[in-house]
Write a protein that holds these residues in place. Sequence first.
Motif, short mmCIF file in Angstrom:
data_model
loop_
_atom_site.label_atom_id
_atom_site.label_comp_id
_atom_site.label_asym_id
_atom_site.label_seq_id
_atom_site.Cartn_x
_atom_site.Cartn_y
_atom_site.Cartn_z
N ALA A 1 -12.04 9.62 9.41
CA ALA A 1 -11.39 10.79 8.80
C ALA A 1 -12.35 11.54 7.89
CB ALA A 1 -10.15 10.35 8.03
N ALA B 1 -0.89 16.49 6.23
CA ALA B 1 -1.10 15.41 7.20
C ALA B 1 0.19 15.09 7.95
CB ALA B 1 -1.64 14.17 6.50
N VAL C 1 0.53 15.32 11.99
CA VAL C 1 0.92 14.15 12.79
C VAL C 1 2.25 14.40 13.50
CG1 VAL C 1 1.59 11.72 12.66
CG2 VAL C 1 -0.34 12.55 11.32
N VAL D 1 -3.58 10.26 13.07
CA VAL D 1 -3.67 10.11 11.61
C VAL D 1 -5.10 10.39 11.15
CG1 VAL D 1 -3.66 8.39 9.75
CG2 VAL D 1 -1.73 8.55 11.32
N ALA E 1 -5.52 14.12 11.21
CA ALA E 1 -4.75 14.77 10.15
C ALA E 1 -5.40 14.59 8.79
CB ALA E 1 -3.32 14.21 10.13
N VAL E 2 -5.81 13.36 8.49
CA VAL E 2 -6.45 13.10 7.20
C VAL E 2 -7.81 13.81 7.13
CG1 VAL E 2 -7.37 11.30 5.68
CG2 VAL E 2 -5.25 10.90 6.94
N PHE F 1 -7.21 17.61 6.26
CA PHE F 1 -6.93 17.95 4.87
C PHE F 1 -8.07 17.54 3.93
CE2 PHE F 1 -4.74 13.74 4.11
CZ PHE F 1 -5.33 13.41 2.89
N ALA G 1 -8.43 8.63 2.07
CA ALA G 1 -8.09 8.55 3.49
C ALA G 1 -7.40 7.23 3.83
CB ALA G 1 -9.36 8.72 4.33
N SER H 1 -3.87 7.40 2.35
CA SER H 1 -3.03 8.33 3.10
C SER H 1 -2.64 7.76 4.46
CB SER H 1 -3.76 9.67 3.28
OG SER H 1 -4.07 10.25 2.03
N LEU I 1 1.12 6.98 5.85
CA LEU I 1 1.68 7.51 7.09
C LEU I 1 2.13 6.38 8.02
CD1 LEU I 1 -0.87 10.40 7.74
CD2 LEU I 1 1.52 10.64 7.11
#
Length: 299
Positions: A107, A149, A153, A163, A166-167, A170, A229, A232, A236
């Motif tokens: 990420a 995120a 996702v 994931v 997404a991470v 951001f 990361a 997060s 998730l």
Amino acid sequence: MNGQLAEQKQSFSKQPASSQPGKWKAFYYKFRKNKLAMAGGVVIVFYLLVALLAPLIAPHDPYLVDLVNKLKPPSAEHLLGTDDKGRDVLSRLIYGTRLSLAVGFVAVLIGAFFGIILGLLAGYYGKWVDTVIMRVVDVLLAFPGILLALAIVSALGPSLVNVMIAVGVFSIPMFARIVRGSTLTVKKLEYIDAIRSLGAGDARIIFVHILPNIMSPIIVQATLRIATAILSAAGLSFLGLGAQPPMAEWGAMLSNGRDFMFTVPTLALFPGIAISTLVIGFNVFGDGLRDALDPRMKQ
């Protein structure tokens, strides 16, 4: 005359960067005085070794279902007990280290790659390029990271790969802003003007002479961002949007353990401890890197 220009060009191409031996010695001297940061480094190295040696040190198959021995307390055979499907908790924690570290590093690599490119372009060219890029960055920053995120996702579908994406997305704005600010400072230095006057192109100036000299804040931000990361991604997965069963991922294990908080609390306790120690390790290590690499910080 041509020989003199070539000699000058060679001297400028050897402009000192943060990787000089003398500077690295000074960095190491300052960093090792920070005992908390050194402890964070030890924690990181420990988890990296666990991830690399997982097949050798895991006592059991992390995916082997044994319903006869489900929800067993810690014992000599299962040091941290078993979960609701009879799987060894310690083995799943060990293999989960691989997934958590992979999510963190991948990420951050995604965020750093695109953030560095955008930050360099915005800081070097300025004008409308800077305006367009930074307005896009501002839009991304307007959303809280975890909500952004969640949206990504939800659009892509629940999976560990999504994931990571997404991470990573951001994380882009943070890298872009840091790189842009550092680029604005470095591009005004005299040696950049001298290199440009000798005929160096924009790509060479950006990637050979500017980027190596702004690596310090990038390294610090990357280290701190890995902790974000990992946390997060675990969040998730806890919500069911990350790692899917039967993957041995810490957030998913924590989510599974919450159903047995009052009967077998260790199912949630051990993954929570693993997440907390790794995140704290990266945070204090990153703080130590920041203090050691920042010339304004005096020991």
